[in-house]
Design a protein around this motif. Structure first.
Motif, PDB file in Angstrom:
ATOM      1  N   VAL A 345       0.841  -1.204   0.000  1.00 63.86           N
ATOM      2  CA  VAL A 345       0.000   0.000   0.000  1.00 63.86           C
ATOM      3  C   VAL A 345       0.875   1.253   0.000  1.00 63.86           C
ATOM      4  O   VAL A 345       0.645   2.194  -0.762  1.00 63.86           O
ATOM      5  CB  VAL A 345      -0.941  -0.001   1.222  1.00 63.86           C
ATOM      6  CG1 VAL A 345      -1.796   1.259   1.238  1.00 63.86           C
ATOM      7  CG2 VAL A 345      -1.822  -1.241   1.226  1.00 63.86           C
ATOM      8  N   VAL A 346       1.901   1.245   0.854  1.00 66.35           N
ATOM      9  CA  VAL A 346       2.794   2.402   0.943  1.00 66.35           C
ATOM     10  C   VAL A 346       3.569   2.582  -0.356  1.00 66.35           C
ATOM     11  O   VAL A 346       3.791   3.710  -0.806  1.00 66.35           O
ATOM     12  CB  VAL A 346       3.746   2.244   2.145  1.00 66.35           C
ATOM     13  CG1 VAL A 346       4.796   3.358   2.148  1.00 66.35           C
ATOM     14  CG2 VAL A 346       2.961   2.270   3.452  1.00 66.35           C
ATOM     15  N   TYR A 347       3.968   1.482  -0.990  1.00 65.19           N
ATOM     16  CA  TYR A 347       4.678   1.563  -2.261  1.00 65.19           C
ATOM     17  C   TYR A 347       3.833   2.249  -3.327  1.00 65.19           C
ATOM     18  O   TYR A 347       4.347   2.961  -4.186  1.00 65.19           O
ATOM     19  CB  TYR A 347       5.060   0.155  -2.742  1.00 65.19           C
ATOM     20  CG  TYR A 347       6.443  -0.284  -2.326  1.00 65.19           C
ATOM     21  CD1 TYR A 347       6.783  -0.372  -0.973  1.00 65.19           C
ATOM     22  CD2 TYR A 347       7.409  -0.624  -3.263  1.00 65.19           C
ATOM     23  CE1 TYR A 347       8.043  -0.783  -0.574  1.00 65.19           C
ATOM     24  CE2 TYR A 347       8.681  -1.026  -2.871  1.00 65.19           C
ATOM     25  CZ  TYR A 347       8.988  -1.114  -1.529  1.00 65.19           C
ATOM     26  OH  TYR A 347      10.236  -1.509  -1.139  1.00 65.19           O
ATOM     27  N   GLN A 348       2.511   2.028  -3.255  1.00 62.81           N
ATOM     28  CA  GLN A 348       1.617   2.635  -4.237  1.00 62.81           C
ATOM     29  C   GLN A 348       1.479   4.139  -4.040  1.00 62.81           C
ATOM     30  O   GLN A 348       1.142   4.869  -4.971  1.00 62.81           O
ATOM     31  CB  GLN A 348       0.223   1.994  -4.147  1.00 62.81           C
ATOM     32  CG  GLN A 348       0.178   0.525  -4.566  1.00 62.81           C
ATOM     33  CD  GLN A 348      -1.180  -0.102  -4.274  1.00 62.81           C
ATOM     34  OE1 GLN A 348      -2.184   0.602  -4.146  1.00 62.81           O
ATOM     35  NE2 GLN A 348      -1.201  -1.430  -4.158  1.00 62.81           N
ATOM     36  N   GLY A 349       1.737   4.602  -2.815  1.00 61.85           N
ATOM     37  CA  GLY A 349       1.571   6.021  -2.513  1.00 61.85           C
ATOM     38  C   GLY A 349       0.168   6.323  -2.017  1.00 61.85           C
ATOM     39  O   GLY A 349      -0.673   5.420  -1.866  1.00 61.85           O
ATOM     40  N   PHE A 350      -0.107   7.616  -1.796  1.00 58.20           N
ATOM     41  CA  PHE A 350      -1.368   8.000  -1.163  1.00 58.20           C
ATOM     42  C   PHE A 350      -2.211   8.928  -2.025  1.00 58.20           C
ATOM     43  O   PHE A 350      -3.031   9.691  -1.511  1.00 58.20           O
ATOM     44  CB  PHE A 350      -1.097   8.640   0.197  1.00 58.20           C
ATOM     45  CG  PHE A 350      -0.328   7.734   1.133  1.00 58.20           C
ATOM     46  CD1 PHE A 350      -0.907   6.577   1.618  1.00 58.20           C
ATOM     47  CD2 PHE A 350       0.974   8.036   1.503  1.00 58.20           C
ATOM     48  CE1 PHE A 350      -0.210   5.730   2.464  1.00 58.20           C
ATOM     49  CE2 PHE A 350       1.680   7.202   2.351  1.00 58.20           C
ATOM     50  CZ  PHE A 350       1.095   6.043   2.830  1.00 58.20           C
ATOM     51  N   ASP A 351      -1.974   8.883  -3.323  1.00 57.31           N
ATOM     52  CA  ASP A 351      -2.820   9.676  -4.217  1.00 57.31           C
ATOM     53  C   ASP A 351      -4.259   9.171  -4.178  1.00 57.31           C
ATOM     54  O   ASP A 351      -5.213   9.945  -4.321  1.00 57.31           O
ATOM     55  CB  ASP A 351      -2.282   9.612  -5.651  1.00 57.31           C
ATOM     56  CG  ASP A 351      -0.956  10.332  -5.805  1.00 57.31           C
ATOM     57  OD1 ASP A 351      -0.671  11.213  -4.970  1.00 57.31           O
ATOM     58  OD2 ASP A 351      -0.201  10.017  -6.742  1.00 57.31           O
ATOM     59  N   ASN A 352      -4.387   7.863  -3.945  1.00 57.18           N
ATOM     60  CA  ASN A 352      -5.717   7.262  -3.814  1.00 57.18           C
ATOM     61  C   ASN A 352      -6.148   7.349  -2.344  1.00 57.18           C
ATOM     62  O   ASN A 352      -5.512   6.759  -1.471  1.00 57.18           O
ATOM     63  CB  ASN A 352      -5.665   5.796  -4.260  1.00 57.18           C
ATOM     64  CG  ASN A 352      -7.031   5.135  -4.241  1.00 57.18           C
ATOM     65  OD1 ASN A 352      -7.998   5.678  -3.692  1.00 57.18           O
ATOM     66  ND2 ASN A 352      -7.135   3.954  -4.822  1.00 57.18           N
ATOM     67  N   PRO A 353      -7.227   8.075  -2.032  1.00 59.48           N
ATOM     68  CA  PRO A 353      -7.677   8.218  -0.643  1.00 59.48           C
ATOM     69  C   PRO A 353      -7.954   6.877   0.038  1.00 59.48           C
ATOM     70  O   PRO A 353      -7.838   6.774   1.265  1.00 59.48           O
ATOM     71  CB  PRO A 353      -8.968   9.036  -0.771  1.00 59.48           C
ATOM     72  CG  PRO A 353      -8.823   9.774  -2.064  1.00 59.48           C
ATOM     73  CD  PRO A 353      -8.067   8.849  -2.972  1.00 59.48           C
TER      74      PRO A 353
END
Length: 417
Positions: A345-353
């Motif tokens: 999840v962290v690798y994907q980043g937080f652009d997606n709420p």
């Protein structure tokens, strides 16, 4: 929500007396969820010039090493009150130093120096207390002898370090708020939100230039080098935060190195500058540095906790601001150790709420907040140990100031804003 229920299990550390705080430090590894490995990392300074270790000898048994010099004065007191009058002098001089010829620039530069919005003035307080703790007293107003004049001149130079440090700190806040597109600071609108990004950047640059002028006036090349390095560290830390890779984002070592650059370098090198200007030995200067470094790391770790547990009203800025900007801090890093599935999840980043919601849910189930508090406490203990290791003194003002510095380590880890 599961996130909220998770935090309800983690009790706030109760307030204790100073002596009780020192003696209550964990002495058994089983009493803590946190491994000592996090205290033995190395900060690698750019260019390979230096490598700082951020630990004294093992924390186990530090409580037994304390000499209890604070028992000379048992009554409770406010560390800030010990330097309140001197802080007013420093604040007035700061307001005079940031006056500019161009009205708009003047308004921008003095924005966070106006009465009522100066903030906690935590760093000037620490530095003024450090000056007295190293036996440089604030002379009596009626003093007229040659010795008193020399002491007055030295104390004024040490006050300049407090002023320079505060200008560098506020300049970094102005620049950070532009980079983060923040709209609130210290409970009021951020300067960039009120006057625009360009003026906020220029105001920060102006404060740095004024700090440089004051620094040059001290005519001490070692001190100039120390505080110039601080500015380099601030830029380096911010760049590390902006350009982090997915792998670095998940690294506790990378996080702590960045935290040293962005937060702890300023207070640690300023404390060392106080010691050097006061004519102290290299050993004492390093103890002052260790105090500031560990206090700064503890301060930021608690800031990272409060970003999840605090409210916008209490913090004076928005809560959950770090994760919304894609910044991974200690609570999440510890949660990732408990729940490895968070890495993806962290690798994907937080652009997606939705990713933010997932991380918060797992954080609520984890011991991330508790372990971050424990790490902050360990660094606070190291800071207190550095003060206790200073050469002994029977001077009551020195003892009071050293006790105040130790008390500040407790206040840092028990604060809620």
């Amino acid at each position: 929500m599961l996130f909220c229920r998770g935090f309800s299990r983690i009790s706030t550390t109760p307030r204790k007396s100073l002596l009780g705080f020192i003696l209550s430090r964990p002495t058994e590894p089983s009493q803590s969820l946190l491994s000592n490995q996090y205290l033995y990392s190395t900060i690698k300074v750019c260019g390979g010039r230096k490598a700082f270790s951020w630990s004294l000898p093992s924390l186990l048994g530090i409580g037994r090493q304390i000499h209890h010099s604070s028992s000379v004065i048992e009554e409770q007191f406010d560390p800030f009150s010990l330097v309140a009058e001197e802080l007013s002098l420093v604040a007035n001089r700061l307001r005079a130093m940031v006056v500019a010829e161009v009205p708009k620039l003047a308004s921008a530069a003095e924005y966070f120096f106006k009465v009522g919005v100066e903030g906690k003035r935590f760093r000037p307080t620490v530095l003024l207390l450090m000056a007295t703790a190293l036996n440089v007293h604030l002379p009596e107003p009626a003093a007229a002898s040659v010795g008193d004049t020399l002491t007055t001149d030295l104390r004024t130079r040490l006050q300049s370090i407090a002023e320079i440090t505060e200008m560098i700190h506020v300049a970094s806040l102005l620049h950070d708020d532009v980079l983060d597109d923040a709209d609130k600071r210290r409970g009021i609108g951020s300067l960039n939100a009120v006057m625009g990004n360009k003026l906020a950047v220029l105001a920060g640059d102006f404060l740095l230039s004024r700090a440089c002028v004051s620094l040059a006036a001290l005519k001490n090349t070692e001190v100039v080098s120390l505080l110039a390095t601080v500015v380099e560290h601030l830029v380096t830390g911010e760049t590390m935060q902006m350009t982090t890779s997915s792998e670095q984002r998940c690294s506790m070592e990378y996080y702590m190195q960045k935290t040293y650059y962005k937060t702890a370098s300023l207070i640690s090198n300023s404390c060392k500058a106080i010691a050097l200007l006061a004519g102290q030995t290299a050993e004492v200067a390093m103890l002052a540095f260790e105090y500031g470094k560990n206090l700064g790391l503890a301060f930021q770790l608690i800031d990272d906790v409060l970003d999840f547990t605090g409210t916008s009203a209490s913090l004076g800025k928005g809560s959950l601001s770090d994760i919304r900007h894609g910044i991974v801090t200690a609570p999440i890093l510890f949660a990732m150790e408990e729940f490895p599935q968070l890495h993806s999840v962290v690798y994907q980043g937080f652009d997606n709420p939705e990713n933010i919601d997932i991380v918060l849910e797992y954080l609520g189930k984890s011991h991330g907040i508790q372990m971050t508090r424990e790490l902050a406490m360990k660094h606070a203990n190291l800071a207190a140990a550095a003060i206790d290791s200073l050469p002994e003194s029977n001077d009551e003002n020195v003892i009071k100031s050293r006790r105040a510095l130790v008390d500040l380590t407790q206040r840092v880890i028990t604060r809620n804003k």
